[in-house]
Scaffold this motif. Sequence first.
Motif, PDB file in Angstrom:
ATOM      1  N   ASN A  81       0.810  -1.220   0.000  1.00  0.00           N
ATOM      2  CA  ASN A  81       0.000   0.000   0.000  1.00  0.00           C
ATOM      3  C   ASN A  81       0.845   1.272   0.000  1.00  0.00           C
ATOM      4  OD1 ASN A  81      -2.512  -1.366   0.036  1.00  0.00           O
ATOM      5  ND2 ASN A  81      -2.281  -1.740   2.224  1.00  0.00           N
ATOM      6  N   PRO A 115       2.287   4.042  -2.208  1.00  0.00           N
ATOM      7  CA  PRO A 115       2.202   4.573  -3.582  1.00  0.00           C
ATOM      8  C   PRO A 115       3.558   4.936  -4.171  1.00  0.00           C
ATOM      9  CG  PRO A 115       1.375   6.171  -1.970  1.00  0.00           C
ATOM     10  CD  PRO A 115       1.550   4.876  -1.249  1.00  0.00           C
ATOM     11  N   TYR A 131       5.232   2.009  -6.050  1.00  0.00           N
ATOM     12  CA  TYR A 131       4.692   1.786  -7.396  1.00  0.00           C
ATOM     13  C   TYR A 131       5.169   2.880  -8.358  1.00  0.00           C
ATOM     14  CZ  TYR A 131       1.547  -1.657  -5.317  1.00  0.00           C
ATOM     15  OH  TYR A 131       1.036  -2.752  -4.661  1.00  0.00           O
ATOM     16  N   LYS A 147      -1.733   2.318 -10.408  1.00  0.00           N
ATOM     17  CA  LYS A 147      -1.842   1.740  -9.065  1.00  0.00           C
ATOM     18  C   LYS A 147      -1.389   2.745  -8.015  1.00  0.00           C
ATOM     19  CE  LYS A 147      -2.486  -1.344  -5.889  1.00  0.00           C
ATOM     20  NZ  LYS A 147      -3.850  -1.754  -5.491  1.00  0.00           N
ATOM     21  N   SER A 148      -0.320   3.459  -8.296  1.00  0.00           N
ATOM     22  CA  SER A 148       0.157   4.478  -7.370  1.00  0.00           C
ATOM     23  C   SER A 148      -0.906   5.536  -7.128  1.00  0.00           C
ATOM     24  CB  SER A 148       1.431   5.131  -7.930  1.00  0.00           C
ATOM     25  OG  SER A 148       1.874   6.179  -7.096  1.00  0.00           O
ATOM     26  N   GLU A 154      -4.123   5.160  -7.532  1.00  0.00           N
ATOM     27  CA  GLU A 154      -5.249   4.566  -6.794  1.00  0.00           C
ATOM     28  C   GLU A 154      -5.028   4.726  -5.289  1.00  0.00           C
ATOM     29  OE1 GLU A 154      -5.753   0.517  -7.858  1.00  0.00           O
ATOM     30  OE2 GLU A 154      -6.484   0.944  -9.878  1.00  0.00           O
ATOM     31  N   LEU A 155      -3.770   4.591  -4.885  1.00  0.00           N
ATOM     32  CA  LEU A 155      -3.430   4.680  -3.464  1.00  0.00           C
ATOM     33  C   LEU A 155      -3.316   6.126  -2.994  1.00  0.00           C
ATOM     34  CD1 LEU A 155      -0.744   1.852  -3.431  1.00  0.00           C
ATOM     35  CD2 LEU A 155      -3.006   1.746  -2.379  1.00  0.00           C
ATOM     36  N   LYS A 156      -2.900   7.014  -3.899  1.00  0.00           N
ATOM     37  CA  LYS A 156      -2.773   8.434  -3.551  1.00  0.00           C
ATOM     38  C   LYS A 156      -2.993   9.255  -4.819  1.00  0.00           C
ATOM     39  CE  LYS A 156       0.217  11.711  -1.114  1.00  0.00           C
ATOM     40  NZ  LYS A 156       1.541  11.922  -0.465  1.00  0.00           N
TER      41      LYS A 156
END
Length: 212
Positions: free
Chosen positions: A101, A103, A106, A128-129, A131-133
């Motif tokens: 988790n 970011p 990624y 993906k990065s 999505e996390l931030k």
Amino acid sequence: MKNNIEKISLLIKNKKFSEAVDTLNNLDENEKNNPNYYFLKGISYLYLNNISAAIENFTQCLKLNSNNPTFYFYRGYTFSRLNDFEKTKEDYQKAISLKPNAPEFYNNLAGVYYTTGENEKAIEHYVKSLELKKDLKPSLTGLLNVLSQTKKTNVRNSEIVLAHKNINNIKLEYSPEKNIEDLEIKELFEKINLILENNVNDLEFDKVQTYR
């Protein structure tokens, strides 16, 4: 050791890297059998641009603690300074497996894929990065850069990627023998703005204005 770690960390924070190395070297032998000892030494050597010594110390701290994602992350970054991108990928991937988790992990791995021309994987990891931030600017910049150099992507779970695909689907009749009319340019910008407004929500980022 705790007090010494705090003292050495302060030296590094103040960019006194050579002094940090000297202080580490002067610690008692029993204090050196600690992963943080080698980690701080690796950080100091990294900023002193002694890349081989940095890698050696990051490797040593991983021998003492192989479950710390930060150790892998920094060794991976150090490998990238040598353009050893395969080892960089391995360490970043290991860091992600230990801390999925983060970011920034990624983002950095995406940057390596972008550098090695693996645009699809770069897009996947930038997405993906984000999505996390979602406001992580290095990932936004990286994603827009790689999309500008990618004709087709199979990544679907991103509003930015969707906007990119829709903009690429706009048809513009163009001939080098004919000037583009002002009305055509106006209509093109209106279509692009509509796509951005419908697909890219709450994104405050200067580069989007450039794309507009």
